[in-house]
Structures are given as C-alpha cells and as structure tokens.
Design a protein around this motif. Structure first.
Motif, PDB file in Angstrom:
ATOM      1  N   GLN A 233      30.123  42.834  53.676  1.00  0.00           N
ATOM      2  CA  GLN A 233      30.617  41.689  52.923  1.00  0.00           C
ATOM      3  C   GLN A 233      31.951  42.006  52.277  1.00  0.00           C
ATOM      4  OE1 GLN A 233      27.233  40.999  50.292  1.00  0.00           O
ATOM      5  NE2 GLN A 233      26.685  39.228  51.529  1.00  0.00           N
ATOM      6  N   ILE A 234      32.708  40.948  51.984  1.00  0.00           N
ATOM      7  CA  ILE A 234      34.016  41.063  51.343  1.00  0.00           C
ATOM      8  C   ILE A 234      34.040  40.129  50.137  1.00  0.00           C
ATOM      9  CG2 ILE A 234      35.054  39.308  52.860  1.00  0.00           C
ATOM     10  CD1 ILE A 234      37.650  41.027  52.756  1.00  0.00           C
ATOM     11  N   LEU A 235      34.662  40.590  49.059  1.00  0.00           N
ATOM     12  CA  LEU A 235      34.758  39.799  47.839  1.00  0.00           C
ATOM     13  C   LEU A 235      36.009  38.921  47.897  1.00  0.00           C
ATOM     14  CD1 LEU A 235      33.523  39.283  45.013  1.00  0.00           C
ATOM     15  CD2 LEU A 235      35.061  41.067  44.148  1.00  0.00           C
TER      16      LEU A 235
ATOM     17  N   GLU B  84      41.407  39.860  38.004  1.00  0.00           N
ATOM     18  CA  GLU B  84      40.916  38.664  38.664  1.00  0.00           C
ATOM     19  C   GLU B  84      39.418  38.659  38.954  1.00  0.00           C
ATOM     20  OE1 GLU B  84      43.455  37.843  42.007  1.00  0.00           O
ATOM     21  OE2 GLU B  84      45.112  37.315  40.682  1.00  0.00           O
ATOM     22  N   THR B  85      38.766  39.843  38.950  1.00  0.00           N
ATOM     23  CA  THR B  85      37.339  39.889  39.297  1.00  0.00           C
ATOM     24  C   THR B  85      36.488  40.660  38.302  1.00  0.00           C
ATOM     25  OG1 THR B  85      37.467  41.925  40.600  1.00  0.00           O
ATOM     26  CG2 THR B  85      37.963  39.834  41.756  1.00  0.00           C
ATOM     27  N   GLN B  86      37.124  41.338  37.348  1.00  0.00           N
ATOM     28  CA  GLN B  86      36.435  42.222  36.408  1.00  0.00           C
ATOM     29  C   GLN B  86      35.757  43.400  37.105  1.00  0.00           C
ATOM     30  OE1 GLN B  86      36.706  41.482  32.831  1.00  0.00           O
ATOM     31  NE2 GLN B  86      38.296  40.391  33.950  1.00  0.00           N
TER      32      GLN B  86
ATOM     33  N   VAL C 102      29.078  43.463  38.440  1.00  0.00           N
ATOM     34  CA  VAL C 102      28.968  42.068  38.850  1.00  0.00           C
ATOM     35  C   VAL C 102      30.346  41.441  38.774  1.00  0.00           C
ATOM     36  CG1 VAL C 102      27.910  39.837  38.322  1.00  0.00           C
ATOM     37  CG2 VAL C 102      26.593  41.938  38.005  1.00  0.00           C
ATOM     38  N   ALA C 103      30.783  40.869  39.873  1.00  0.00           N
ATOM     39  CA  ALA C 103      32.106  40.238  39.915  1.00  0.00           C
ATOM     40  C   ALA C 103      32.082  38.923  39.159  1.00  0.00           C
ATOM     41  CB  ALA C 103      32.517  40.008  41.360  1.00  0.00           C
ATOM     42  N   LYS C 104      33.176  38.661  38.452  1.00  0.00           N
ATOM     43  CA  LYS C 104      33.298  37.439  37.662  1.00  0.00           C
ATOM     44  C   LYS C 104      34.730  36.939  37.790  1.00  0.00           C
ATOM     45  CE  LYS C 104      33.066  35.742  32.967  1.00  0.00           C
ATOM     46  NZ  LYS C 104      33.306  36.103  31.601  1.00  0.00           N
ATOM     47  N   GLY C 105      34.905  35.657  38.108  1.00  0.00           N
ATOM     48  CA  GLY C 105      36.234  35.082  38.227  1.00  0.00           C
ATOM     49  C   GLY C 105      36.973  35.138  36.901  1.00  0.00           C
TER      50      GLY C 105
ATOM     51  N   THR D 132      39.079  31.207  39.492  1.00  0.00           N
ATOM     52  CA  THR D 132      38.018  30.601  38.690  1.00  0.00           C
ATOM     53  C   THR D 132      36.630  30.979  39.168  1.00  0.00           C
ATOM     54  OG1 THR D 132      38.102  28.613  40.046  1.00  0.00           O
ATOM     55  CG2 THR D 132      39.427  28.613  38.049  1.00  0.00           C
ATOM     56  N   GLU D 133      36.545  31.440  40.420  1.00  0.00           N
ATOM     57  CA  GLU D 133      35.252  31.788  40.996  1.00  0.00           C
ATOM     58  C   GLU D 133      35.445  32.931  41.988  1.00  0.00           C
ATOM     59  OE1 GLU D 133      31.716  29.452  43.477  1.00  0.00           O
ATOM     60  OE2 GLU D 133      33.628  28.453  43.158  1.00  0.00           O
ATOM     61  N   VAL D 134      34.506  33.854  42.034  1.00  0.00           N
ATOM     62  CA  VAL D 134      34.499  34.911  43.039  1.00  0.00           C
ATOM     63  C   VAL D 134      33.125  34.943  43.696  1.00  0.00           C
ATOM     64  CG1 VAL D 134      36.301  36.373  42.052  1.00  0.00           C
ATOM     65  CG2 VAL D 134      33.949  36.688  41.324  1.00  0.00           C
TER      66      VAL D 134
END
Length: 162
Positions: free
Chosen positions: A43-45, A79-81, A122-125, A130-132
């Motif tokens: 998978q890719i973020l 951008e993703t934390q 955990v990725a966060k926008g 605004t969203e990841v």
C-alpha cells in the motif's frame, strides 16, 4: 522602465525545487486477501487537498538552506503527521506540472521523489492535505492527480525490479 523591461526579457527560466515522498507498507494482515501473494498487497499513503477529488503524494517546495532529504522528511510530517524513520531511497527527479504555475511563464517545477517504509503511527491529514488514506499500490495511479501518475509509476517500477 526600460531597464525593467530589458531585465524581464532577458531573465533565465526559473525552476522551483520540490520533493515528494512515497510511504509504503504491506497491507495489515487483518485485511489481507489470502488469495494474493503478500508482495501484491503493498500500500501507498496518499493525501487529498480540500479542493480536489483526486489524491496525491505528500510533498512541497524545498526551503532555502534545506537539503532534499530534509525537505522530504519535513513535508511528510507536516502533511501526514508521519515520520520517515529510516533511510530515504531516491527514485529520481521528475518534471511536474502544477496548476498554480500555469500562467507563470518561464517558471517550472522539478520534484525529487523519495521512498520510505512505514514503521508505526496513524496518518492524519494536516497542512494542505485535508485527508490521507492508504491505497493498494497496484491501482493507485488510477486515483491520483495527473501530475503524480508518473511518480506512482516510478514507485511501482521500483518494487517490480526487486
């Protein structure tokens, strides 16, 4: 006034330095489709901006005094934390179009693409994403903005050669 006109007409084209970073992982076993080999579920973020329906890799401009690697780590976190814990793998540089520069004349963008592996979190926008969300790498190029298709293809090619 003549000096300003002369300077403008004789200016060198400008290229802005950017970075994009692809964070990948193997799909968590809880959602694993057991009919596929594990290599097929990488998978890719990707992130999405508020005004876009398509997705993109995290990235941005390189700040003055910053290396490409430093900029990639900074942009990923902003951008993703998420943090790039290990070494970054450079997948090359790419000329990319950007809607913000469509009327900028001689100004263009070149991005350096890096690859890093997910370790934890955990990725966060954040920032301008605004969203990841995690996408299967096998079909991620179908949902990304046109300018990032070549970047996702480069990530796929990297794993195909391994």
């Amino acid at each position: 006034r003549a000096g300003i006109i002369y300077a403008k007409q004789n200016a060198w084209p400008t290229t802005l330095a950017c970075v994009d970073i692809a964070m990948t992982r193997l799909q968590p076993l809880s959602g694993y489709n057991h009919t596929l080999p594990l290599e097929d579920v990488r998978q890719i973020l990707l992130g999405r901006k508020a005004n876009e329906n398509k997705w993109r890799l995290p990235g941005g401009l390189v700040d003055r005094g910053e290396t490409f690697e430093q900029a990639a780590r900074r942009e990923l976190y902003e951008e993703t934390q998420m943090t790039a814990e290990g070494a970054l793998t450079s997948l090359g540089s790419f000329s990319v179009g950007d809607w913000r520069l469509k009327n900028a004349g001689e100004v263009g963008l070149v991005t350096q693409l890096f690859l890093t592996q997910y370790t934890m979190g955990v990725a966060k926008g954040s920032d301008d994403l605004t969203e990841v969300k995690w996408f299967d790498l096998s079909n991620a190029d179908e949902c990304v903005v046109k300018a990032h298709r070549q970047l996702v293809s480069a990530v796929k090619e990297y794993y195909a050669k391994r």
